[in-house]
Structure formats: C-alpha cells, structure tokens
Write a protein that holds these residues in place. Structure first.
Motif, PDB file in Angstrom:
ATOM      1  N   UNK A 163      84.898  27.772  56.004  1.00 44.99           N
ATOM      2  CA  UNK A 163      85.079  28.096  57.410  1.00 44.99           C
ATOM      3  C   UNK A 163      84.581  27.014  58.349  1.00 44.99           C
ATOM      4  N   UNK A 164      84.840  27.220  59.635  1.00 46.03           N
ATOM      5  CA  UNK A 164      84.267  26.348  60.651  1.00 46.03           C
ATOM      6  C   UNK A 164      82.755  26.458  60.608  1.00 46.03           C
ATOM      7  N   UNK A 165      82.083  25.364  60.957  1.00 45.48           N
ATOM      8  CA  UNK A 165      80.625  25.345  60.902  1.00 45.48           C
ATOM      9  C   UNK A 165      80.062  25.124  62.301  1.00 45.48           C
ATOM     10  N   UNK A 166      78.993  25.862  62.597  1.00 50.88           N
ATOM     11  CA  UNK A 166      78.376  25.852  63.913  1.00 50.88           C
ATOM     12  C   UNK A 166      76.907  25.468  63.763  1.00 50.88           C
ATOM     13  N   UNK A 167      76.530  24.291  64.252  1.00 58.96           N
ATOM     14  CA  UNK A 167      75.147  23.834  64.203  1.00 58.96           C
ATOM     15  C   UNK A 167      74.543  24.000  65.592  1.00 58.96           C
ATOM     16  N   UNK A 168      73.508  24.811  65.691  1.00 63.91           N
ATOM     17  CA  UNK A 168      72.967  25.220  66.982  1.00 63.91           C
ATOM     18  C   UNK A 168      71.727  24.409  67.329  1.00 63.91           C
ATOM     19  N   UNK A 169      71.730  23.837  68.520  1.00 60.04           N
ATOM     20  CA  UNK A 169      70.562  23.154  69.063  1.00 60.04           C
ATOM     21  C   UNK A 169      70.384  23.607  70.505  1.00 60.04           C
ATOM     22  N   UNK A 176      73.346  24.506  72.797  1.00 61.01           N
ATOM     23  CA  UNK A 176      74.346  23.513  72.400  1.00 61.01           C
ATOM     24  C   UNK A 176      74.778  23.792  70.971  1.00 61.01           C
ATOM     25  N   UNK A 177      76.081  23.647  70.704  1.00 56.09           N
ATOM     26  CA  UNK A 177      76.589  23.869  69.359  1.00 56.09           C
ATOM     27  C   UNK A 177      77.507  22.716  68.973  1.00 56.09           C
ATOM     28  N   UNK A 247      68.693  24.057  65.090  1.00 56.05           N
ATOM     29  CA  UNK A 247      68.952  23.122  63.984  1.00 56.05           C
ATOM     30  C   UNK A 247      69.533  23.811  62.757  1.00 56.05           C
ATOM     31  N   UNK A 248      69.765  25.120  62.832  1.00 53.60           N
ATOM     32  CA  UNK A 248      70.426  25.799  61.721  1.00 53.60           C
ATOM     33  C   UNK A 248      71.947  25.696  61.862  1.00 53.60           C
TER      34      UNK A 248
END
Length: 257
Positions: A163-169, A176-177, A247-248
């Motif tokens: 799937x699409x990946x979402x890295x959250x900061x 911000x993603x 950062x996950x």
C-alpha cells in the motif's frame, strides 16, 4: 490487405503500444536527453534525500532505478514518484543494441546550470526535457562511456508492491506527512487528513511529496484522502492509530488499476 499488415509488422509499427496510466490513458514517446550519476559520487540519487524528500530510496521501495528531472518535467515537485520508461535512440556508438528500455521513478530535481550553454553542461536548463539517471538505470540503455545521450521517454503506470506509505513528522503546531510507494501514475496532486475529532483538513505541498497542515492531531487516529496526478482519489481510513508518534511510517490503501 494481408501484405500491407505483414509489411507494417516487419517495419516495427505497433497498434495501441502506449503504456496505460492510472486513468486508462496513454502517453506517446517524446524526445529528450539523459545523463547519469556514477555510483561513487555523492549525490541524492545515490545517498538519498533529493528534492522529492524521500530520503533513503531503498527504505521507501524505490530501489536503484531512479532519476532526477529537469525543471520542465519536475513541475515544482508534482512529478515526484512518477514513472518513466525510456530508451536510448539515434546514437549507434552509445546506445545499446536493440534499444532496450528501462523504467525509472522520479525522485529528484536535476537543477539548472544557467552559467553554461544548454549543450555544454546546461542539460537541465529550462525548457529542456532531461533525465539524470542513476548509474544502474543508465547502463540498462546505454554504454558507460557515454556522456549525454538522446532518448525517447514516456510516462507509464507505476507497479508498486503493498500500500501507500505515510511517514508522519511535525510538532504540536503542524502535521507533515511524506507519502511514498504510490501506484498508478505515481504522483500525488492533493491530500487531506482527518482526525477523530476533526473534519477533513486540506494539506498543502511543503516540498516534494511532503504535505503539511497547521493542526495538532496528536492523540487521534489519522485518515488520509490522496488524489493522484490523474484525478483518482483513494481514502485510507485510520491509517495511524491514536498513539502514533512522529517519525513513524504507516501503510494504507493503494490505487488499484
């Protein structure tokens, strides 16, 4: 009639030979140029980073077949994640026999060099359409001794695993993603985010494929609505649980062809 069809087949003519994009359309071959970055050079195509904001390209599943695009193709980051098929043409000395093709992912901007002429190193100057390839990609279509080669290229559908990946900061003041591993046309044109205590909040492109909004959504499960470059939308509900941390990275729904 049969003779005419046989003649067309032998001459290499093709019918419906375009590659399908996410909206079912096709893009024709276009003329451009290509160079490459050697693997030992310090450069975003080798070290990660770059104008799309992806960082480590292996972690985000883009691998070794990547490219920086000239400004005419980059679209201020709109082309990040898009896939391009290309082949070396019209150069007997440098093109590989049979003009094989390679598919690359756009992961960086090839910055202009306005101090030199287009043909003397300013290959990425506007309005030239140029692809600066990783060495692995370049060697699939041309010889290593080549400097700059003429190519045909076209946008193609991206084949992604998972799937699409979402890295959250972000911080207490903004979210911000970074969105990666996008299938179909590979691009992201618009993003919205939703917490359990909010409606849908539009996000703006910060840089590359980093999207941002001024909201504190900590402690809420996060859902994302992603619109691709060709207008298709996917909604991934509760991608991140309420206890997510900065950062996950989380995986959500994907564009399906």
């Amino acid at each position: 009639m049969m003779s005419l069809l046989l003649l067309l087949l032998l001459s290499g003519a093709s019918f419906g030979s375009g590659i399908r994009l996410g909206n079912g359309g096709y893009e024709e071959w276009r003329l451009g140029t290509a160079t490459y970055i050697k693997e030992f050079q310090s450069h975003p195509l080798n070290d990660g980073g770059g104008a799309c904001g992806y960082g480590d390209l292996d972690i985000f599943r883009y691998g070794r077949y990547t490219a920086g695009l000239s400004a005419a193709l980059f679209g201020r980051g709109g082309a990040c994640g898009g896939c391009y098929e290309l082949r070396c043409v019209n150069h007997i000395r440098w093109c590989l026999r049979g003009s094989p093709t390679v598919v690359v992912t756009a992961t960086d901007l090839c910055a202009p060099n306005l101090g030199v002429a287009d043909e003397a190193g300013g290959w990425c100057n506007f309005p030239r359409e140029h692809l600066e390839l990783s060495e692995a990609a370049f060697l699939r279509v041309a010889k290593a001794k080549a400097d700059i080669v003429p190519v045909q290229f076209r946008r193609v559908s991206c084949d992604r695993a998972g799937g699409m990946r979402f890295t959250i900061t972000g911080s207490a003041h903004f979210l911000q993603v970074l969105i990666t591993n996008v299938a179909a046309d590979g691009e992201v044109a618009a993003v919205k985010v939703k917490g359990s205590r909010t409606g849908w909040i539009p996000m703006g492109r910060n840089w590359g494929q980093n999207w941002q909004c001024d909201a504190d959504l900590r402690g809420q499960p996060l859902s994302f609505e992603v619109t691709g470059g060709k207008g298709r939308t996917v909604t991934a509900y509760s991608v991140a649980p309420p206890d997510w941390m900065f950062a996950q990275t989380f995986e959500g729904k994907q564009f399906v062809e």
